[in-house]
Design a protein around this motif. Structure first.
Motif, PDB file in Angstrom:
ATOM      1  N   ASP A 191      45.953  41.928  32.740  1.00  0.00           N
ATOM      2  CA  ASP A 191      45.186  40.696  32.564  1.00  0.00           C
ATOM      3  C   ASP A 191      43.894  40.720  33.376  1.00  0.00           C
ATOM      4  O   ASP A 191      42.879  40.173  32.949  1.00  0.00           O
ATOM      5  N   LEU A 192      43.946  41.348  34.541  1.00  0.00           N
ATOM      6  CA  LEU A 192      42.767  41.536  35.386  1.00  0.00           C
ATOM      7  C   LEU A 192      42.731  42.979  35.858  1.00  0.00           C
ATOM      8  O   LEU A 192      43.773  43.568  36.170  1.00  0.00           O
ATOM      9  N   ALA A 219      41.498  47.898  28.746  1.00  0.00           N
ATOM     10  CA  ALA A 219      41.306  46.534  28.255  1.00  0.00           C
ATOM     11  C   ALA A 219      41.255  46.511  26.730  1.00  0.00           C
ATOM     12  O   ALA A 219      41.902  45.674  26.082  1.00  0.00           O
ATOM     13  N   ARG A 220      40.502  47.416  26.137  1.00  0.00           N
ATOM     14  CA  ARG A 220      40.381  47.451  24.673  1.00  0.00           C
ATOM     15  C   ARG A 220      41.688  47.864  24.003  1.00  0.00           C
ATOM     16  O   ARG A 220      41.990  47.438  22.891  1.00  0.00           O
ATOM     17  N   ASP A 229      40.043  40.418  32.034  1.00  0.00           N
ATOM     18  CA  ASP A 229      38.924  40.202  32.952  1.00  0.00           C
ATOM     19  C   ASP A 229      38.765  41.446  33.813  1.00  0.00           C
ATOM     20  O   ASP A 229      39.696  41.842  34.524  1.00  0.00           O
ATOM     21  N   VAL A 230      37.594  42.070  33.736  1.00  0.00           N
ATOM     22  CA  VAL A 230      37.327  43.294  34.502  1.00  0.00           C
ATOM     23  C   VAL A 230      36.197  43.021  35.487  1.00  0.00           C
ATOM     24  O   VAL A 230      35.134  42.512  35.119  1.00  0.00           O
ATOM     25  N   ARG A 261      30.212  42.248  39.354  1.00  0.00           N
ATOM     26  CA  ARG A 261      30.043  41.865  37.956  1.00  0.00           C
ATOM     27  C   ARG A 261      31.406  41.547  37.351  1.00  0.00           C
ATOM     28  O   ARG A 261      32.396  42.221  37.613  1.00  0.00           O
ATOM     29  N   HIS A 262      31.389  40.540  36.485  1.00  0.00           N
ATOM     30  CA  HIS A 262      32.603  40.092  35.809  1.00  0.00           C
ATOM     31  C   HIS A 262      32.415  40.244  34.305  1.00  0.00           C
ATOM     32  O   HIS A 262      31.482  39.685  33.733  1.00  0.00           O
ATOM     33  N   PHE A 263      33.301  41.019  33.707  1.00  0.00           N
ATOM     34  CA  PHE A 263      33.290  41.233  32.254  1.00  0.00           C
ATOM     35  C   PHE A 263      34.584  40.677  31.659  1.00  0.00           C
ATOM     36  O   PHE A 263      35.641  40.707  32.300  1.00  0.00           O
ATOM     37  N   ILE A 264      34.499  40.184  30.439  1.00  0.00           N
ATOM     38  CA  ILE A 264      35.700  39.768  29.700  1.00  0.00           C
ATOM     39  C   ILE A 264      35.755  40.581  28.416  1.00  0.00           C
ATOM     40  O   ILE A 264      34.913  40.430  27.529  1.00  0.00           O
TER      41      ILE A 264
END
Length: 282
Positions: A191-192, A219-220, A229-230, A261-264
């Motif tokens: 999840d993270l 994640a993908r 959330d990465v 940095r925060h990526f979703i």
């Protein structure tokens, strides 16, 4: 020096406040779940609480004591920590994968109380030191065969079809795919994911190229529907900056705070026809 001291005190205060707030939430939730039957302290101590105990878990108490008394603070700033902690507050208990083992590891594990937090660390000696103090942390050693001075070539390699094909990193032909981890790490829907390792501040260091790429691929490729959330730390450095934008994608970036940095990133395995034709980056 005074400014640095003040920042250190502020960060320490934040950590204690975050853990204290989480503990308060835990107690309130536990109280709501408690049965209406009143128990005496003697009944509780005798083990007769049958799930209705509100005693603070030992791991949370240990974290609160540690950060209240430690003079060492995490490398991330107060504002950077808040970005990740807010996501954890919404998603925990959850599956949380962290590249790196450091002074903030007990904090992350505690904020994800009831979930699973796993740390991947390059330094076996450091793992032993931390495990002696905090044996409850789930940690695995990981070996990297890349070097920072290879980054320019690796980012070009990453543009090839073998690297943009979505799949399990264990079986990928991409040079950037990190292999050799326990099978369970690849099979878990995270999840993270936090990328704050490996070492990347000198040319011969392993760098975070493969960690960033693999985080994006996990994640993908997650089986469970939804988003991951990465977070990538130290994006002020060239490798973290370029590789996060290339493989986590600017189109998936939620925000940047300081060096974080925060990526979703959505799962590409939801089963719909549109997902199967989804571009690597939007």
């Amino acid at each position: 020096m005074r400014n640095r001291t003040n920042q250190s005190h502020e960060l320490k205060l934040l950590l204690v406040c975050l853990l204290a707030a989480f503990i308060l939430i835990f107690i309130v939730r536990s109280t709501l779940k408690t049965s209406q039957k009143h128990q005496t302290p003697e009944e509780t101590r005798s083990g007769g609480c049958a799930g209705a105990c509100n005693k603070l878990p030992r791991s949370l108490a240990q974290a609160l004591i540690h950060y209240s008394t430690s003079v060492i603070t995490p490398q991330q700033t107060l504002k950077e920590i808040v970005v990740s902690s807010r996501v954890l507050d919404k998603k925990s208990p959850c599956n949380f994968l962290v590249f790196g083992l450091g002074h903030d590891s007990l904090m992350w594990s505690s904020l994800n109380y009831g979930g699973r937090t796993v740390f991947l660390e390059e330094d076996e000696v450091w793992i032993k030191q931390i495990k002696r103090r905090f044996p409850m942390l789930e940690t695995y050693h990981v070996s990297y065969d890349s070097k920072v001075n290879q980054a320019e070539n690796l980012i070009e390699v990453g543009k090839g079809p073998e690297c943009t094909a979505i799949g399990d990193p264990r079986y990928s032909m991409c040079q950037l795919a990190l292999k050799g981890l326990p099978d369970d790490i690849y099979e878990t829907s995270w999840d993270l994911i936090m990328v704050d390792a490996p070492t990347g501040y000198y040319d011969e260091a392993p760098g975070r190229m493969t960690a960033i790429y693999t985080a994006g691929m996990m994640a993908r490729n997650r089986e469970r529907t939804g988003e991951t959330d990465v977070f990538v730390h130290d994006v002020n450095r060239e490798v973290e900056d370029k590789f996060s934008m290339a493989f986590l994608c600017e189109g998936y970036m939620k925000k940047q705070e300081g060096r974080l940095r925060h990526f979703i990133i959505p799962s590409y395995r939801n089963g719909s026809e549109s997902d199967s034709y989804r571009l690597f980056c939007p």
